[in-house]
Scaffold this active site. Structure first.
Site, mmCIF file in Angstrom:
data_model
loop_
_atom_site.group_PDB
_atom_site.id
_atom_site.type_symbol
_atom_site.label_atom_id
_atom_site.label_comp_id
_atom_site.label_asym_id
_atom_site.label_seq_id
_atom_site.Cartn_x
_atom_site.Cartn_y
_atom_site.Cartn_z
ATOM 1 C CD GLU A 79 -1.759 -2.411 1.260
ATOM 2 O OE1 GLU A 79 -0.635 -2.682 1.733
ATOM 3 O OE2 GLU A 79 -2.585 -3.285 0.951
ATOM 4 C CG ASP A 104 -9.331 -3.171 8.126
ATOM 5 O OD1 ASP A 104 -10.089 -3.125 7.133
ATOM 6 O OD2 ASP A 104 -9.713 -3.495 9.263
ATOM 7 C CB ILE A 106 -5.741 3.014 4.538
ATOM 8 C CG1 ILE A 106 -5.487 4.254 3.674
ATOM 9 C CG2 ILE A 106 -6.127 3.401 5.959
ATOM 10 C CD1 ILE A 106 -6.730 5.098 3.467
ATOM 11 C CG HIS A 146 -9.866 -8.470 6.378
ATOM 12 N ND1 HIS A 146 -9.165 -9.296 7.217
ATOM 13 C CD2 HIS A 146 -9.192 -8.473 5.210
ATOM 14 C CE1 HIS A 146 -8.113 -9.784 6.586
ATOM 15 N NE2 HIS A 146 -8.097 -9.298 5.364
#
Length: 344
Positions: A79, A104, A106, A146
């Site tokens: 990410e 989550d 991020i 999640h």
């Protein structure tokens, strides 16, 4: 097979007159992406498995076939890398839309968002037209990695806009506005609603929803339920229950958490005299605290009862279904909290 396969036992359908198309929440998000990619060749989608596979929830299905690998870009599972790449693309004049798969994750790209994307316009006037789509929330039995709702992290940061869409029409209208915004937008969409909520969705340029505008989705006089995201549907269901008990409850959907539509919040509370703030995120440090402070400072003299917050407890999201159901706010808990405040 997607994450929500077999989870939903029923689909809620919203009704409206004068709008021909009806879509699920997921289809409305995809429609916004497709519409903007057709309209503006600078718009592209980037993320893990967004290409041939069509995304973890199949939301981007069909986009790779229509727009090709240069505009629907699969990335490695990093990410931090893909958000950084998207910020670089924005510097070069493109308009990337990043898919997080799960909100989550991020956190692993947090530095790039809050240190670079959020501050560039202030530091040297450089626009960063990037949207980060963050599928969030629980109800799919995804457990603590999640199912989180991390919107408050980003609402705290100057330079970011934070969106929380509650209906298919708003998901489309707000996402289009987010993509056209010249600066970074964190766009929270609710996985539980992807396939469990259908509704009318305008076509073309109709139905664009400006950022920073709340909506009264049910008008009432006895109490204001102020909420956003997946909790809007639950609040409306709770207000139906309360209407059968002769209570007239208003439901205000914030739609954008930053900038917050402060006038809409204050106007609603001044009219009803009571405020119940509901969100799915953890209680401490949540958006509800900011809304409560706003009301306390500017509408205190209109209150007929204590500002009340209903949120998830300060624990990780449980895996097991009975515990997750106990963890999340729902229509029964909202009705119960509203009754207590109404009788105050």
């Amino acid at each position: 097979m997607t994450w929500d396969q077999g989870i939903h036992k029923s689909v809620t359908t919203l009704h409206a007159t004068g709008v021909a198309r009806e879509m699920t929440y997921l289809e409305a998000v995809r429609d916004a992406l497709q519409y903007e990619m057709r309209r503006d060749p600078r718009v592209l989608v980037i993320g893990e498995d967004v290409g041939i596979y069509g995304g973890a929830f199949k939301l981007t299905q069909g986009l790779f076939e229509e727009f090709g690998g240069e505009r629907v870009i699969d990335t490695p599972m990093s990410e931090a890398c893909l958000i950084g790449a998207a910020v670089g693309m924005a510097f070069m004049g493109l308009r990337p839309v990043v898919e997080m798969q799960f909100a989550d994750f991020i956190s692993t790209g947090f530095d790039t968002i809050v240190q670079f994307a959020a501050t560039n316009h202030y530091r040297w006037g450089s626009a960063v037209p990037i949207v980060i789509r963050a599928p969030s929330g629980g109800g799919l039995r995804g457990g603590p990695f999640h199912s989180q709702n991390p919107e408050a992290w980003f609402a705290h940061v100057p330079g970011l806009k934070v969106v929380a869409a509650a209906t298919p029409a708003d998901a489309r209208g707000l996402l289009i506005s987010a993509i056209r915004d010249p600066n970074p937008v964190i766009f929270f969409e609710y996985k539980f609603l992807y396939r469990s909520l259908r509704g009318p969705v305008p076509d073309g340029e109709d139905g664009l929803v400006p950022l920073g505008s709340a909506a009264i989705v049910r008008r009432g006089a006895d109490l204001s339920i102020i909420t956003y995201g997946a909790m809007v549907s639950e609040a409306l269901a709770a207000s139906d229950t309360l209407a059968a008990e002769d209570w007239n409850v208003e439901v205000l959907d914030l739609r954008t958490l930053k900038p917050l539509d402060t006038e809409a919040v204050l106007e609603s509370v001044r009219r009803t005299g009571k405020a119940l703030i509901v969100h799915e995120a953890n209680l401490t440090g949540g958006i509800g605290g900011e809304v409560a402070a706003l009301i306390s400072q500017h509408a205190f003299e209109s209150l007929d009862g204590p500002i009340t917050r209903l949120a998830a407890p300060d624990t990780p999201v449980p895996y097991t279904p009975p515990l997750e159901d106990a963890y999340r706010p729902n229509r029964q808990k909202i009705a119960e909290a509203a009754r207590a405040l109404l009788k105050y």
